[in-house]
Structure formats: C-alpha cells, structure tokens
Design a protein around this motif. Structure first.
Motif, PDB file in Angstrom:
ATOM      1  N   ASN A  44       0.996  -1.077  -0.148  1.00  0.00           N
ATOM      2  CA  ASN A  44      -0.086   0.370  -0.064  1.00  0.00           C
ATOM      3  C   ASN A  44       1.113   1.422  -0.104  1.00  0.00           C
ATOM      4  OD1 ASN A  44       0.607  -1.126   2.776  1.00  0.00           O
ATOM      5  ND2 ASN A  44      -0.606  -0.031   3.783  1.00  0.00           N
TER       6      ASN A  44
ATOM      7  N   LEU B 258       3.583   2.970  -5.044  1.00  0.00           N
ATOM      8  CA  LEU B 258       3.797   2.421  -6.294  1.00  0.00           C
ATOM      9  C   LEU B 258       2.048   1.569  -5.906  1.00  0.00           C
ATOM     10  CD1 LEU B 258       6.344   2.997  -6.774  1.00  0.00           C
ATOM     11  CD2 LEU B 258       7.379   0.731  -7.408  1.00  0.00           C
TER      12      LEU B 258
ATOM     13  N   ALA C  86       8.358   2.815   2.449  1.00  0.00           N
ATOM     14  CA  ALA C  86       9.556   4.302   2.066  1.00  0.00           C
ATOM     15  C   ALA C  86       8.549   5.738   1.713  1.00  0.00           C
ATOM     16  CB  ALA C  86      10.036   4.446   0.771  1.00  0.00           C
ATOM     17  N   SER C  87       7.246   5.539   1.051  1.00  0.00           N
ATOM     18  CA  SER C  87       6.086   6.239   0.822  1.00  0.00           C
ATOM     19  C   SER C  87       6.314   7.554   1.210  1.00  0.00           C
ATOM     20  CB  SER C  87       4.709   6.113  -0.007  1.00  0.00           C
ATOM     21  OG  SER C  87       4.969   4.730  -0.795  1.00  0.00           O
TER      22      SER C  87
ATOM     23  N   ALA D  13       9.226  13.560  -1.101  1.00  0.00           N
ATOM     24  CA  ALA D  13       8.268  13.782  -2.848  1.00  0.00           C
ATOM     25  C   ALA D  13       8.940  14.968  -3.605  1.00  0.00           C
ATOM     26  CB  ALA D  13       7.100  12.501  -2.191  1.00  0.00           C
ATOM     27  N   MET D  14      10.478  14.915  -3.217  1.00  0.00           N
ATOM     28  CA  MET D  14      10.670  16.290  -4.502  1.00  0.00           C
ATOM     29  C   MET D  14      10.661  14.947  -5.714  1.00  0.00           C
ATOM     30  SD  MET D  14      13.925  17.330  -2.587  1.00  0.00           S
ATOM     31  CE  MET D  14      14.704  15.408  -2.866  1.00  0.00           C
TER      32      MET D  14
ATOM     33  N   VAL E 171       0.632  -9.882   3.774  1.00  0.00           N
ATOM     34  CA  VAL E 171       0.585 -10.798   3.120  1.00  0.00           C
ATOM     35  C   VAL E 171       1.786 -11.373   3.524  1.00  0.00           C
ATOM     36  CG1 VAL E 171       1.599 -12.074   0.710  1.00  0.00           C
ATOM     37  CG2 VAL E 171      -0.355  -9.778   0.891  1.00  0.00           C
TER      38      VAL E 171
ATOM     39  N   THR F 259      12.789   0.998  -6.641  1.00  0.00           N
ATOM     40  CA  THR F 259      12.719   2.349  -7.009  1.00  0.00           C
ATOM     41  C   THR F 259      13.392   3.561  -5.912  1.00  0.00           C
ATOM     42  OG1 THR F 259      10.776   3.217  -6.033  1.00  0.00           O
ATOM     43  CG2 THR F 259      10.489   2.612  -7.675  1.00  0.00           C
ATOM     44  N   TYR F 260      13.986   2.757  -5.454  1.00  0.00           N
ATOM     45  CA  TYR F 260      15.756   3.961  -4.834  1.00  0.00           C
ATOM     46  C   TYR F 260      15.076   5.533  -4.170  1.00  0.00           C
ATOM     47  CZ  TYR F 260      20.586   4.196  -3.423  1.00  0.00           C
ATOM     48  OH  TYR F 260      21.509   4.447  -2.799  1.00  0.00           O
ATOM     49  N   ARG F 261      15.687   6.375  -4.900  1.00  0.00           N
ATOM     50  CA  ARG F 261      14.808   7.315  -4.760  1.00  0.00           C
ATOM     51  C   ARG F 261      14.066   8.401  -4.753  1.00  0.00           C
ATOM     52  NH1 ARG F 261      20.969   8.749  -5.455  1.00  0.00           N
ATOM     53  NH2 ARG F 261      22.144   7.689  -3.162  1.00  0.00           N
ATOM     54  N   ASP F 262      13.328   7.609  -6.002  1.00  0.00           N
ATOM     55  CA  ASP F 262      13.076   9.037  -6.253  1.00  0.00           C
ATOM     56  C   ASP F 262      10.859   7.821  -7.033  1.00  0.00           C
ATOM     57  OD1 ASP F 262      13.436   7.774  -9.158  1.00  0.00           O
ATOM     58  OD2 ASP F 262      13.227   9.146 -10.320  1.00  0.00           O
ATOM     59  N   GLY F 263      10.869   6.579  -6.887  1.00  0.00           N
ATOM     60  CA  GLY F 263       9.463   6.219  -6.416  1.00  0.00           C
ATOM     61  C   GLY F 263       8.367   6.736  -6.122  1.00  0.00           C
TER      62      GLY F 263
ATOM     63  N   HIS G 126       8.136   9.937  -7.150  1.00  0.00           N
ATOM     64  CA  HIS G 126       7.933  10.372  -7.834  1.00  0.00           C
ATOM     65  C   HIS G 126       6.950  10.165  -9.481  1.00  0.00           C
ATOM     66  CE1 HIS G 126      10.153  13.359 -11.663  1.00  0.00           C
ATOM     67  NE2 HIS G 126       8.661  13.943 -11.161  1.00  0.00           N
TER      68      HIS G 126
HETATM   69  C1  LIG Z   1      13.925   9.601   4.035  1.00  0.00           C
HETATM   70  C2  LIG Z   1      13.187   8.972   1.891  1.00  0.00           C
HETATM   71  C3  LIG Z   1      13.609  10.516   1.172  1.00  0.00           C
HETATM   72  C4  LIG Z   1      12.895  10.408   0.096  1.00  0.00           C
HETATM   73  N1  LIG Z   1      12.454  11.483  -0.813  1.00  0.00           N
HETATM   74  C5  LIG Z   1      11.919  10.571  -1.858  1.00  0.00           C
HETATM   75  C6  LIG Z   1      11.542  11.698  -2.599  1.00  0.00           C
HETATM   76  O1  LIG Z   1      12.114  13.036  -2.409  1.00  0.00           O
HETATM   77  N2  LIG Z   1      10.789  12.134  -3.902  1.00  0.00           N
HETATM   78  C7  LIG Z   1      10.734  10.730  -4.802  1.00  0.00           C
HETATM   79  O2  LIG Z   1      10.382  10.690  -5.508  1.00  0.00           O
HETATM   80  N3  LIG Z   1      11.212   9.387  -3.231  1.00  0.00           N
HETATM   81  C8  LIG Z   1      11.733   9.534  -2.574  1.00  0.00           C
HETATM   82  N4  LIG Z   1      11.912   8.599  -1.793  1.00  0.00           N
HETATM   83  C9  LIG Z   1      11.947   7.067  -2.826  1.00  0.00           C
HETATM   84  C10 LIG Z   1       9.917   7.012  -2.258  1.00  0.00           C
HETATM   85  O3  LIG Z   1      10.031   6.767  -1.064  1.00  0.00           O
HETATM   86  C11 LIG Z   1      10.111   5.595  -2.757  1.00  0.00           C
HETATM   87  O4  LIG Z   1      10.713   5.633  -3.900  1.00  0.00           O
HETATM   88  C12 LIG Z   1       9.012   4.743  -3.025  1.00  0.00           C
HETATM   89  O5  LIG Z   1       7.812   5.508  -1.757  1.00  0.00           O
HETATM   90  C13 LIG Z   1       8.725   3.316  -2.726  1.00  0.00           C
HETATM   91  O6  LIG Z   1       7.710   3.124  -3.142  1.00  0.00           O
HETATM   92  P1  LIG Z   1       6.673   2.065  -3.201  1.00  0.00           P
HETATM   93  O7  LIG Z   1       4.902   1.683  -3.333  1.00  0.00           O
HETATM   94  O8  LIG Z   1       7.499   1.102  -4.383  1.00  0.00           O
HETATM   95  O9  LIG Z   1       7.657   1.717  -1.516  1.00  0.00           O
HETATM   96  P2  LIG Z   1       6.715   1.490   0.070  1.00  0.00           P
HETATM   97  O10 LIG Z   1       6.592   2.659  -0.234  1.00  0.00           O
HETATM   98  O11 LIG Z   1       7.977   1.101   0.113  1.00  0.00           O
HETATM   99  O12 LIG Z   1       5.155   0.395   0.187  1.00  0.00           O
HETATM  100  C14 LIG Z   1       5.448  -0.643   0.424  1.00  0.00           C
HETATM  101  C15 LIG Z   1       4.694  -1.309   1.002  1.00  0.00           C
HETATM  102  O13 LIG Z   1       4.161  -2.490   0.909  1.00  0.00           O
HETATM  103  C16 LIG Z   1       3.759  -2.774   2.493  1.00  0.00           C
HETATM  104  N5  LIG Z   1       4.337  -3.909   3.146  1.00  0.00           N
HETATM  105  C17 LIG Z   1       5.125  -4.948   2.998  1.00  0.00           C
HETATM  106  N6  LIG Z   1       5.624  -5.804   2.903  1.00  0.00           N
HETATM  107  C18 LIG Z   1       4.212  -6.471   2.413  1.00  0.00           C
HETATM  108  C19 LIG Z   1       3.633  -7.544   2.488  1.00  0.00           C
HETATM  109  N7  LIG Z   1       4.132  -8.963   3.430  1.00  0.00           N
HETATM  110  N8  LIG Z   1       2.401  -7.465   2.601  1.00  0.00           N
HETATM  111  C20 LIG Z   1       1.557  -6.484   2.418  1.00  0.00           C
HETATM  112  N9  LIG Z   1       1.814  -5.343   2.153  1.00  0.00           N
HETATM  113  C21 LIG Z   1       3.309  -5.673   2.766  1.00  0.00           C
HETATM  114  C22 LIG Z   1       4.585  -1.868   3.347  1.00  0.00           C
HETATM  115  O14 LIG Z   1       3.994  -1.387   4.236  1.00  0.00           O
HETATM  116  C23 LIG Z   1       4.278  -0.759   2.846  1.00  0.00           C
HETATM  117  O15 LIG Z   1       3.641   0.412   2.745  1.00  0.00           O
HETATM  118  C24 LIG Z   1      12.838   8.737  -0.562  1.00  0.00           C
HETATM  119  C25 LIG Z   1      12.418   7.289   0.450  1.00  0.00           C
HETATM  120  C26 LIG Z   1      12.902   7.816   1.784  1.00  0.00           C
HETATM  121  C27 LIG Z   1      13.241   6.974   3.218  1.00  0.00           C
END
Ligand SMILES: Cc1cc2nc3c(=O)[nH]c(=O)nc-3n(C[C@H](O)[C@H](O)[C@H](O)COP(=O)(O)OP(=O)(O)OC[C@H]3O[C@@H](n4cnc5c(N)ncnc54)[C@H](O)[C@@H]3O)c2cc1C
Lengths: 501, 89
Positions: free
Chosen positions: A19, A22, A50-51, A56-57, A197, A363-367, A369
């Motif tokens: 959630n 992405l 991470a999100s 969230a630049m 999960v 997605t590392y540091r810009d996911g 965006h």
């Molecule tokens: C401090 C920090 C600053 C950042 N700044 C920026 C920025 O300025 N601009 C930018 O674009 N990006 C930034 N990022 C990167 C960005 O946050 C990530 O690339 C992006 O949010 C990844 O999204 P995601 O949905 O893949 O993962 P996540 O946001 O990690 O979401 C994954 C979700 O899956 C859930 N989950 C995990 N395991 C399970 C399971 N087994 N069953 C069900 N659910 C589960 C978790 O609870 C989590 O909510 C930053 C990251 C950090 C940590």
C-alpha cells in the motif's frame, strides 16, 4: 468508510500487495480505466515503507549527477523521471478534492539547488551536471542570488557558492497525497485489506493469490507485488529459483518540524545528490511545517529504527547548511523508511516466471515521483497492451553495467571524500586530501580483490558491502553467478595510481 | 598426505589472507587474529573463502567479527555448519 467485513474480499481480479505509492497509483490508473475489482493488501501502519517517509520532491533535474546521462542505460532511467514529471499536474488535479489537509498537495512549486563548499568536489561536478542536463533537455533554470531565497539562512562557513532556481520542479506533500489517494480509491470501490501477506499462493506454476498472516487467502487472477523493500522476500515465497536482481534496504531518516520563527522556506532548497545519499534538503509542507531530509544507509535488515548518528547528521547539517534558526524548530514527526535499492541501481518492473505474477519495485530515491508513470506502464502490461517504458528493467535481467571497475573505484573515493568533509573532518598535516584519497582507493581495490568480482558496483553498494559480511556474501554470490566471474580485474585498477576523478 | 581436518584447512585459508607462514609465525589455535593484522576486509575475504572451500553457508547469526577471532572459533562455526548440512541430508 467501507466496513471491516466488506473490506475483506476473498477474491479480486487483481491483488496488489503493498500500500505504498506504487501500489496506490497503480490501483488509481486501473480504476480510471474501468478495469475490474482490485484489492490492495498492506498494513495500515506501513511501518517500514518508504512512501510515507518521502520528501516527495518531484525532482529529476535536481537529482542529476555526473552518472545520470553518462550511459545509454542511465539515460533511459533518467528519462523515466522526465516523463513522470509531466504526469503530475493531472495527478494533483484528480486528487485535490480528496485531500483533507487544508493545504495544497503541491507543497512547493519550485526548487533552489545550492552549491556550498562542504560537500567536496562531488557537489561541484554534480551541480555542473544538473545545469548541463537542464540545458540539454531545454528546461528553464536561472542563476540566483542566494540571499533572495526565502528561508535560506546557512551559517557563514557553509554559505552558498552558487545557486540555481528550477522554476518547474517542486515537491508534493507525500503524506497528504497518500491519504487523498486512499480516499479516492475507496470511493471508487477498491478494497483495502489491512493485513500483511505471508506468502504468495501458486499451483502448477501459476500464482493464484496471496495468503495473509492469519491464514486467510485472497484469490486473484493476477498478483502485483509492490511491497517495496519486502518485495524480494515475498517473491521468494513462491520459488527460491526466481533469479531476481538483489535488493537492499536503503534506510532513510527525515523530520517534520514546525517553524518557530524567521522567514519560512517557500521552495524546495537542496544540495546536489552527494556522499551516498540524496543531498540535504528542506521541503515546505504548508501550515508552517517543514520537512528536513534525508539520510540513506544501506543495511542488512529491514526496520523502522533511527540511528543516533542520523539524527545528529540531519539536525546539525540542517542548521549549518540550510537555516541556522532550525535549532529552535519543534520536531513534530520523525520519519523513517526503507528505499528499495537494487544491486545495479535500476528498478525492477515486469512479469515474473510464474504466470500471473508481476513485480514493481527497486525505485530507490525517486519512486514517489515516478509512481504515476510506472502505474501507466504496468496497467498497460496487465491489460495486454504495449508498455510505455523500456523492457530493460525486467526483474530477472542480468545486472545492468554502467561503469568499469576503475570508474567505480574513483566514484567510491569521491563519495567517501564528500562524506568525510561534510561530516566535519579537520585539516591535519598528516592527513591531506591526496592521502585520504589513497586510503579509500586502496581499500576499494582490496574490496574488489576480496569479492573476486568484475562487475563494477555503485558507491553506495560498495560502502555497504565493505561494512557487512552478510552484504558481502550476498553481493559476491550473486555476481559470481551473473557477469561477475572470477576473471581478473581490468589492468587499470591498481592501488594508488593517481588522483580521484 | 596433507591434513584435511577443519582446523588445518582453516589455517591454510587464514594464511592466504595474512601470510603468517612466510613471516615465520606459528599460529596457535587461540591466537586473536584481530591482534595479528586481520582487518574487516581480510575477514570478509576469509569468510568468502571458507564458505567456498567447505561448501557451506554459515548462518547469519555467526556472520560477525567475533566468529573470525581465532582458528578455534572459526573451526567451531564451520563444523557446526557442516553438521547442519549433514543433518539436512
Ligand atoms: C527518507 C526518504 C526520502 C525519500 N524522498 C523521495 C523524494 O523526495 N522523491 C521521490 O520520488 N522519492 C523519494 N523517496 C523514495 C520513495 O519513497 C520510494 O522510491 C517509493 O516510495 C517506493 O514506493 P513503493 O510503493 O514501492 O514502496 P513503499 O512505500 O515501501 O510501500 C510498500 C508497502 O508495502 C507494504 N508491505 C510490505 N510488506 C508487505 C507484505 N508482506 N504484505 C502486505 N504489504 C506489505 C509496506 O507496509 C509498505 O506500505 C524517499 C524515500 C525515503 C525513505
């Protein structure tokens, strides 16, 4: 709000695990296309995600480094960001009515990039790379007087050497966007399952659903794993043999503070990417709140902990490099989250071998965006339409190579020097910059020798590997199987052969 | 015939990293390697060569510097891992 029982479907056409940004943006894209039923599974606390910790630049040019446009592969990756940027005005238009923060979701419309002298040579070359990229892509920017940046008030010893204004690159309120998205999706009939999960369910090499920690199963025709840094482990529950590019948790720390006085920041103010991390930045959140970020530390285990060293880092350097008055700001929230960092630095997007299973992460540091763009691509793929991004990001690819070992050693040295100076090393006659350079260089050459690999790693992965036996083992095992055979390293990599780049 | 016991192979692998024999040093089972020039990077190389040579995977709990302190402590970890492999078969 939908009641708890209605929230727990036993079946959905699509099950999204995760959630974060992405998962939610994918669900939004599909509901807007009128696709079938969707269940999003993820704990409402999202502890290690991470999100909800992101600054969230909406940065692609502000994130540019010397590496961004150096190879074809990096350019393809960079252009994801450029394309993603164009999606955001429409995204925000569609979300604003679901926001309850009372402030605009676009919390800052523009960015100032500051070059100061503390970050080492790395800052200078990355600053130049930002300008070159802006010019190459014909984007607006302007050199400005740092005194004219609202809120910017560094200490004298780290005052700006040069500052540029990026008028079209801002930031959103990550937490506000996530809440608005969830509200919008619930209204559109998407089911949210507040659970974790424990494993993917499959039969005859087809993934048919997910099992929750309490044993219940949710069936789906397709399952998308978008669980951030937990994704790799989840995929492994269906088969150990899926040859994924490894991912590592990039633990990051940031703070939200209430300004106690002085001029507020009205734009994102940031340094270039530096010293293994994403640069120091402040992102106005509206309502007198400011986000100060962020650290990045590759670690063995996924957690939501905060290191004392990271608290010091962020607090001290925010006061020093951004605004002296931050000392008396009230910290309202400490945020920590795990960036999904891949071994080669590129995202993992694509179908996996068991039918019905799709992975989107890395997605590392810009996911944040990139999420709306990736959502469009994945929605296409799920619907059997042509994708909109390069297929090179397939999760089972060979690691993408963008540098030679020699280049990688130089990069490692540069990043260490940048971190060394930023963290306040004093000049001493027995430790000059060339000596420091040689120390890091020798260490890195020795690391490559010990790992016995010839795939050239990024500085962040090298830093992690040299400090973690677990990390070293994972990296070396994977690379000995994939393009990292025991062939000797190129002749050019030698100890002490001159200055870093 | 060469000695193929765990401690003797461990000694050989340590020597590849730290070159004691060439320097005429007789390594005792409880000599602290960290006092004799081991660094985080030689430890890393030692760990990789041990796993490769014995074809074992050391459990994550023992992947720490104290495991690699002496010939004895390394031998203990390797033998435990080897027993684990046998038990699985
Ligand atoms: C401090 C920090 C600053 C950042 N700044 C920026 C920025 O300025 N601009 C930018 O674009 N990006 C930034 N990022 C990167 C960005 O946050 C990530 O690339 C992006 O949010 C990844 O999204 P995601 O949905 O893949 O993962 P996540 O946001 O990690 O979401 C994954 C979700 O899956 C859930 N989950 C995990 N395991 C399970 C399971 N087994 N069953 C069900 N659910 C589960 C978790 O609870 C989590 O909510 C930053 C990251 C950090 C940590």
């Amino acid at each position: 709000m939908v009641s708890e029982s209605a929230e727990r479907p036993q079946q959905a056409e699509l099950v999204i695990v995760g959630n974060g940004a992405l998962g939610l943006f994918l669900a939004q894209e599909l509901t807007e296309r009128g696709a079938g039923s969707i269940a999003i599974v993820g704990p409402s606390t999202s502890e290690t995600g991470a999100s909800r910790a992101a600054g969230a630049m909406l940065g692609c040019f502000g994130e540019t480094t010397t590496e961004s446009l150096r190879t074809d592969a990096s350019r393809v990756r960079f252009e994801l960001g450029v394309a993603a940027h164009d999606r955001w005005p429409a995204v925000l238009d569609g979300l604003e009515e679901f926001s309850r923060t009372g402030r605009p979701l676009l919390s800052a419309p523009d960015t100032h990039v500051v070059l100061n002298s503390i970050g080492g040579e790395l800052d200078t070359v990355n600053y130049q790379a930002i300008r070159a990229a802006l010019d190459e892509y014909d984007k607006p920017w302007q050199e400005v007087d740092p005194h004219d940046i609202p809120g910017f008030n560094p200490r004298l010893d780290t005052r700006s050497l040069s500052t540029m204004h990026l008028p079209t690159e801002g930031a959103v309120d990550a937490r506000g966007v996530m809440e608005a998205l969830e509200r919008k999706l619930r209204a559109a009939g998407v089911s949210f399952v507040d659970a974790t999960v424990s494993r993917l369910v499959s039969s005859d090499d087809v993934v048919t659903g997910v099992e929750l920690e309490d044993g219940r199963v949710i069936e789906g025709q397709n399952v998308v794993v978008a669980a951030g840094i937990q994704s790799e482990a989840l995929v492994r529950t269906v088969s150990e043999d899926i040859d994924l590019v490894p991912t590592f948790p990039g633990l990051g720390f940031a703070m939200i503070a209430r300004r106690s006085g002085g001029d507020p920041f009205r734009s994102v103010v940031r340094t270039p990417n530096r010293g293994f991390a994403c640069g120091l930045h402040v992102v106005p959140q509206g309502g007198g709140l400011e986000y100060y970020g962020a650290t990045n530390r590759l670690v063995d285990t996924i957690s939501g902990v905060t290191w004392m060293a990271d608290v010091r880092f962020l607090a001290q350097y925010s006061m020093q490099q951004l605004d002296e008055r931050a000392a008396s700001h009230e910290v309202l929230r400490w945020l920590s989250g795990n960036r999904p960092v891949t071994l080669d630095g590129f995202p993992l997007i694509g179908w996996l071998p068991p039918a019905g299973l799709y992975l989107m992460t890395g997605t590392y540091r810009d996911g944040f965006h990139c999420a709306p763009l990736l959502a469009e691509h994945v929605a296409n793929e799920l619907q059997g339409k042509p994708g909109i991004i390069d297929p090179m990001f397939s999760p089972t690819r060979e690691p993408i190579a963008t540098r030679t070992v020699e280049w990688s050693i130089n990069e490692y040295v540069e990043h260490n020097l940048a971190a060394w100076f930023e963290t306040g090393a004093e000049a001493a006659p027995q430790m000059t910059t060339p000596q420091l350079t040689e120390y890091y260089r020798t260490r890195c050459v020795q690391l490559y020798d010990q790992l016995n690999i010839d795939y050239a790693l990024g500085p962040d992965i090298l830093w992690y590997t040299q400090g973690s036996l677990r990390g070293a083992r994972r990296v070396s095992r994977y690379l000995r199987k994939h393009g990292g055979t025991s062939t000797p390293r190129p002749e050019t990599a030698r100890v002490g052969s001159g200055d870093a780049r | 015939m060469t000695d193929a016991s765990t401690p003797s192979i461990v000694r050989k692998l340590i020597d590849q990293q730290l070159n004691f024999v060439a320097h005429g040093l007789q390594l005792k089972d409880d000599d602290n390697l960290w006092d004799l020039g081991m660094t985080s990077l030689t430890c890393l190389g030692l760990m990789l060569s041990i796993e490769e040579t014995f074809d074992v995977e050391l459990p994550e709990e023992v992947l720490k510097e104290s495991t690699f302190r002496t010939v004895a402590s390394i031998t203990e970890a390797v033998d435990a891992a080897l027993e684990g492999v046998l038990a699985e078969r």
